[in-house]
Each structure stands twice: as C-alpha cells, then as structure tokens.
Design an enzyme around this catalytic site. Structure first.
Site: not given
Ligand code: ADP
Length: 803
Positions: A680, A723
């Site tokens: 990611s 996140k």
C-alpha cells in the site's frame, strides 16, 4: 524265631494305608480295622509272620483283594498293645519281600499264598559305586534336611548288604507311598539303588529350593516389615506435626475425594490413584506425582456451575456501563447473545474480536461475562507454539502439567465460564506440533464435550464453556479457525473518543485502584489531550491508561510524603511534564515545510494505523535502485513497480528518456528497525521518487495510501479506518485514498470522515498533480517533453519553481 512257622507259605495279610513296610524295617502300626486286627491276632496265635501289603487306595476302608498291591513284606509282629479305644498298636519288623500268588477263602481276614521274591543284580561294581554315591548323597541330604537322624546315618554306615542298605535308606526318605511301593516292587538291587539315588538327589534339590525360597521370603518379610515400621513412624511423626498444625494429610485428601462430586469414570480413576498413594512413601517422588494428579482432578470443576442468564436489556446496560462508544461491536454482540438466548445452547460460530491493542477487546469480553453471569477466565495464546501447551504432557514426563485449557478451567472453578482466548493470531506452529489443531478441537462444539488432555488422560467436557477469541490481525489466524469464527472488528479511537474514555472510565478506574476518592485528582481536558498527543502513539488506550496510572502513583507518593491526606490535585497541561517527564512524541506535521523527495504514506500494522515517511535521494550513478528500511519483499517489489511507472512517464514528466542511466536512486523508509511490508505504500514511493527527480517538494499536509501498478493505476488497500485515524493523529488534513476503497469509506465513522479532506484517486497521475507542491496553475505533466534538460543530474529536473 524258631517259634515261627516259616515252612508254610500261607500268611494272613494285613492291608496298610499310606505306608510301605520294607524288609529290615521296624515300624509301629496303629490298627483299627476289624479285619486287620483279626489277621494280627491270627498271626500272634499261630506264631506265624504276617504279610504286610499296601492298599492301592488309602481312602477305602474295606479293600477288596484286587485293591491290594501284590508285592509286600513279610513281617514278624513283635508286640501288640491294645489301646482303650479298641485299636491295637503293633510293632512289626519287616523281613522279606514277597508276592501274593493267590488268596484263600477266609471270611474274617485275608489269607494268601505268598511267594518269596528272588532278588536280582545284588552285586557288582556298579552296585558298589551306587552304594558309595548314595552314602555321600545321604550325608548331604541329612545336612540340609533334619529329617534323617544321625543314628540312622550311623546304622546305615554299618550295613554292607546293598539290598538291605537301599531298603533302609529308602524307608527313611520322605517319599510318596506310590514311590516307595515302586521301589519295593523293584527286584533288581541295582535298579533299586539307581532309583534311590535319583530320589535322594531330587530331595536335595527340593530342599535347596525350599531353603532359598524361605530365605527370600524372610528377607522380603524383613524389608516389608522395615518399610511398614518406618512408614508407621513417619505417619506418627506427621500426625504429631499435624496435631500442632493442620489435620492428617491423607485423610484430609480422602475426605476431599468423598466430598467432591465426580463422574463415574473419573471417580474410579481417582479411587485407584488414591489407593496407590496410600501404599507409597508419603515423601517419595512417585507419591508427589500421584498426589498432584489427584489434586488436579479435585481442583477441576466437573459439575460446579454458575447460573447463566441472558437478559438482553441488562446485557445492553452492562455493555454501555463498561464501555464508551464501540456502537457497532456492541450491537453485534447483543445480536449474538440474543441468538444464544433463543437457541439456549452454545452452538454456532465463536465470537472473535479483532482490533489493535488496547481498544477494549478483553474488557468487552469481561463485560459480556458479567452480563451473562458467567465467571471470566483469560488465556493468552501469544507465543504458544507447542501442542503440549494446550493439551498438556503425559504423566510419564517428570514435572508434567495439564495443558493451559485445563489449567484455566481450574482457575474458573465452574464448568460454564466465559473463556477468553487472547491473541489467537499469535500462535505459531513448529516441529512440536500445531497448537491450532488442538484449539480447533477446543472450539468445535461437535468435539469439545470430550476434550482430551494428555495429563488428565481422560475426557473433559468443555461444551458448556462460552468461548470468545481476540486477535490483532485476522490474516494471521489459521484458516480453519477463521472458518468457525464470527468476526467483530474493533477500530482505533479518535482523540475525542480517547478524551471521553479517559474521563469517563480510565481515570475513575485508576483513582479507585490507587486508593483515591472520587475528585481527589482532577484531570484537566487539555492535560489528557497532551498525554494522548505527546506521550502516547497508539490506536487504543492502553498507554493512556498506563500514563494516568503513573500520575496517580506519583500523586499518592507526594501525598504520603507531605502527609496531606485530603489535598485535592489538579493535573493541568503545565504539570504534566512534572509527572511524566519530557514528551515522548512530536505532535503535528512531521516537517516544518514541504520537502523535496519526502512523502507521507499511511500504513496499517497490527498495532493500528501508522504514518510512514518515505525519502528518495538521487546520486550520479548508473541507474541502480537501492531500497532500505527493513522492507519486506512485497514492499520492495512495489518500489520497483513505482520506478517502472516513473520511467514509463519520463517523457511526459519532462525527464530525459535515459535519465535513469545516469542516476542512482535510493529510497529509504525511516524507523529502519521496524519491519515493514505490504503494497500500500506504492503510490507514496512513486510520489517521493518523482518529487526527487523533478526537484518539486511534496505537500507536507498530504498523506496517501494505495497500491500502484506498472501503468500507474491505483489498487485498493485494507485497514482504511485505522489509516485515517493515524492521519488524524499526525495532524494531516488531506488524504488520498484509492477510488476503489469508496465503499470502505462508508464504514468509516462519520466523525473521522468529516475531520479530514479525503480525495479518491484512480491513477498515479492524479496523485502527483495533487501531492506535489506545484506552483499555482502549473501542471506536472508537460504536453511536450522538454528535451533540453536532464543533461546531467544537476539539472535533471525541469525548472519548477518551489512552492
Ligand atoms: P485489548 O484487549 O483490546 O488489548 P483491553 O481490553 O486490555 O484491550 O483494554 C485496555 C484498557 O482500556 C482496559 O482497561 C479497558 O477497560 C480500557 N478500554 C478500552 N476501550 C474502552 C472503552 N471503549 N471504554 C472504556 N474503557 C475502555
């Protein structure tokens, strides 16, 4: 002797029971049978000898003619003594072997014609040799067996005639009647000697054996007596000691066994073990092993239960009482409990609470236990790598213990606790077996009514236990286990949540456990925010709680020192550092101004979301890509992919097509000691590289996450909420998120969504446009490549004015 009629061969016959009279043998006989008395009287009256023949079956009172052995001995009746009871005691002296030829008709007693026996092989060297051997053997026999008197030996020594010698010798041996009869019927002296020799040898052997058995038995007896004596003494000492202290140990245990209700098979086993224990030395190692085993069984719950109830309304109140927020998990839990209440049986999937540390997984389980009225036990599976840790070791191993499941049940003390299996994702497997296989058995309602622990060595019923599991990361849980679980995700907390939790739950809890009254310490909101921001960096509230506890302890100390018991304390922003020292973390943006080659990514780890800085620098070189910072394979590949994308876009970015041949690129992800992996960070690395190559800084208030493909497309990522929470913690205002994550965005709590400017991106080109600090109105991609630049590294970038 002249008195006796020896000419005639007609003799009265007296049958004998259980005795064989040999020639030259003087023996007393007690005679009771009328027929025998008559025969004796006849012999006495006629002054003849009598023929003594042994009857075949001693139990027959009135033997017939064919019930009497034909070979017998003629004898002189030396004395007759009438006893008062009518029986006669006769002393007879054996004379010669004889054989009944025929019986004469006589009503009162037996009368028979007797033929004298002629002996064979009466002499010769062999006979002499046997006689000598028998003398030696007899001496030996007499030594070990006191049945032969010394006088007999002496008289035997004086007999020279082998026939007479062997008859006398045999008559003194303790042989069976049939054996003696057989010897009597052996007319060869040599054969008789040989038989006698064999008998004596056999008797010696038997006597030896008897002797050794006797001595063995004796020493054994002595040993058991000694042991008995010692253990009695020990018991007496223990009793004496117990009289001063507790009661008698064994009888206490016996009582405990009696008092405990056990299933039948278990009861049998315990009784057996207890019996064994009683026979053992109390202090011996074996006794300890048996004792521990019995204690384990007794301390385990077999029938003890707590009363379980599921009242959904009450459960809801309790969950609300104990925890702030967590709306979705709470709802899911209540739904689950409602189903349990309806089916009235623990069946179906096991609850698995997944989330970063400190978000309340364990304490939620505790609340569920409280709301159902179940006892709570917790078992951490972190680091369990051996099946034996779950199932225990066999009792044959020294120091063997039951497995962790059974140990926890001991602690629970009831058969129906709520059993929280913490950190199921941290179990690992190695050569010692797979603990997850054992765990599967524990969690499977079809199997767990008969859970087999190696130490207990019998089945234990876990079917009434309510299992809950917790994990930080769903992906590390073995798939077969995941299959049986109903996953409930718990996400990290926002700053506001933490404030509420600290004020409403953690601070009161810490005050109480440190011995303060409510209001003794007042935590100012700013102070808590300071702790959240500068003293902790976490998704949950564990460290926050720890810091509050630490403040409480410091205050307690201060109070005691100064003796100001009822002084109230107020913890403010200013006094924080006095209690907790210098701040541990920076709050706010990582950098003071936008930097070239430095981009901010968002990563997701087990402990929640994290901000990730990625740096790129360029050096003159030959196109080498160096990647550092303890990155995993996937992340390294992702860096390669990012570079390939940049190269494919070189022209449009205004870079010379062969720019990469002239520079070495170094990508580094700081905090190098922490391993990082995952795809990611792809777009973040690409952004960092482009920024370095174009010498355009990256906007410091932007963070991004997304996987990059070679052509710059952006793929979705996981852990979005975590996140975004991390971005908020880092004071980031803009976040770039893959478009394909749009639906996950809907699940992110609205508070978080609203507090950030979230932009969905599809392609890397967009990311660059948004993330690079371009001068207003400029585009990152030039329509026409500028061929004049990139002659060397010093001007390998287009001359973008810095932001
Ligand atoms: P986990 O098991 O997820 O690692 P814990 O259950 O040990 O976390 O939680 C750590 C501490 O935080 C506990 O004291 C717990 O009571 C508290 N806590 C966590 N979440 C909440 C919440 N939502 N409300 C109140 N207290 C909470």
């Amino acid at each position: 002797m002249d008195l006796y009629n020896t000419k005639t061969n007609l003799y009265p016959v007296m049958p004998l029971r259980d005795i064989v009279i040999f020639p030259h043998m003087v023996a007393p006989l007690v005679v009771g049978r009328q027929k025998s008395i008559k025969a004796l009287e006849n012999a006495m009256a006629n002054k003849t000898e009598i023929f003594l023949a042994t009857q075949m079956d001693a139990s027959v009172d009135e033997p017939l003619q064919d019930g009497i052995h034909t070979v017998g001995t003629t004898a002189v009746v030396m004395q007759l003594l009438r006893l008062p009871d009518g029986t006669i005691k006769a002393l007879v002296d054996g004379k010669k072997r004889g054989k009944i030829v025929s019986f004469l008709p006589n009503d009162n007693f037996f009368m028979a014609e007797i033929e004298e026996v002629i002996e064979k092989e009466t002499s010769g060297p062999e006979v002499v040799a046997f006689v000598r051997q028998i003398r030696v053997a007899l001496d030996d026999y007499a030594k070990i067996n006191k049945k032969i008197p010394k006088e007999v030996l002496k008289s035997l020594a004086s007999i020279d005639d082998p026939s007479r010698f062997v008859d006398v010798a045999i008559s003194h041996l303790s042989l069976k009647t049939e054996e003696k009869q057989r010897v009597l019927e052996t007319f060869s002296v040599l054969d008789r000697l040989s038989a006698a020799f064999e008998f004596i040898k056999r008797e010696i052997e038997i006597s030896n054996l008897e002797e050794s058995i006797k001595s063995r038995v004796k020493t054994k007896m002595e040993k058991t007596q000694k042991e008995y004596y010692l253990s009695e003494q020990m018991r007496a000492i223990q009793k004496e000691m117990n009289d001063q202290g507790g009661g008698d140990d064994l009888s206490e245990l016996e009582q405990a066994i009696k008092n405990k209700k056990l299933p039948e098979t278990v009861q049998e086993k315990v009784d057996k073990e207890f019996k064994k224990l009683k026979m053992m030395q109390p202090m011996s190692a074996e006794a300890t092993v048996v004792r521990n085993y019995i204690d384990t069984i007794l301390s385990l719950p077999w029938y003890e239960k707590s009363e379980v109830k599921i009242d959904i309304n009450e459960a809801e109140t309790i969950l609300e009482e104990d925890h702030f927020g967590l709306q979705i998990p709470k709802e899911r839990i209540l739904e689950y409990l409602a189903v349990q209440a309806q089916v009235k049986k623990i069946k179906g999937p096991i609850l698995c609470l997944v989330g970063p540390p400190g978000v309340g997984k364990t304490s939620l389980s505790k609340s569920i236990a409280r709301s159902m009225g179940r006892e709570f036990v917790r078992l951490s599976l972190g680091g369990v790598r051996d099946e034996a840790e779950i199932r225990g070791h066999r009792r044959t191993y020294i120091g063997a213990l039951p497995g962790k499941i059974i140990q926890s049940m001991q602690r629970a003390k009831v058969v129906n606790p709520l059993f929280c299996l913490d950190e199921v994702d941290k179990m690992s497997m190695d050569f010692r077996g797979d603990p997850s296989a054992a765990l599967l058995e524990v969690l499977d309602p079809e199997q767990n009514f008969a859970f087999n622990d190696h130490y207990l060595d019998m089945d234990y019923d876990l079917s009434e236990v309510f299992f809950i599991t917790t994990a930080n990361n769903l992906h590390s849980i073995p798939l077969p286990l995941q299959d049986r679980m109903e996953v409930i995700k718990l996400e990290g907390y926002t700053e506001e949540d933490k404030l509420q939790i600290a004020n409403g739950f953690l601070a009161p809890k810490q005050l109480e456990s440190n011995g303060f009254q409510e209001g003794d310490i007042i935590f100012n909101e700013k102070a808590i925010l300071e702790i959240v921001r500068r003293y902790t960096k976490e998704a949950g509230v564990r460290n926050l709680e720890r810091n509050l506890a630490s403040i409480c302890r410091k205050v307690a100390r201060d109070r005691q020192k100064k003796g100001t018991e009822d002084k109230k304390y107020r913890i403010t922003l200013k006094s924080i550092s006095k209690h907790l020292g210098a701040p541990k973390y920076r709050f706010g943006l990582a950098e003071d101004k936008d930097q070239i080659g430095l981009s901010t990514g968002l990563a997701w780890t087990e402990v929640g979301g994290e901000m990730l800085q990625i740096e790129t620098t360029l050096m003159p070189g030959k196109g080498k890509l160096t990647i550092t910072g303890k990155l995993g394979d996937v992340m390294q590949e992702s860096a390669q992919a990012a570079l390939s994308y940049v190269r494919s876009r070189a022209m449009r970015l205004g870079l010379l097509p062969d720019f990469y041949q002239k520079v070495d690129i170094h990508v580094h992800v700081p905090e190098g000691a922490i391993p990082k992996d995952g795809p990611s960070a792809g777009i973040t690395m690409a952004t960092s590289m482009v920024s370095a190559l174009l010498r355009v800084p990256v906007r410091r208030e932007i963070a991004m996450t997304g996987e990059i493909t070679l052509r710059g497309r952006i793929l979705p990522i996981g852990g979005l909420t975590e996140k975004l929470l991390a971005a908020r913690r880092g004071n980031i205002t803009h976040v770039l998120v893959p478009s394909q994550n749009e639906r996950d965005l809907k699940e992110v709590p609205i508070k978080i969504r609203n507090s950030l400017c979230i932009e969905l991106v599809d392609h890397m080109d967009e990311v660059l446009q948004k993330a690079l600090a371009l001068k207003e109105g400029t585009q990152v991609f030039a329509d026409v490549p500028m061929e004049s630049i990139c002659a060397d590294i010093s001007d390998s970038s287009r001359n973008f004015p810095a932001h």
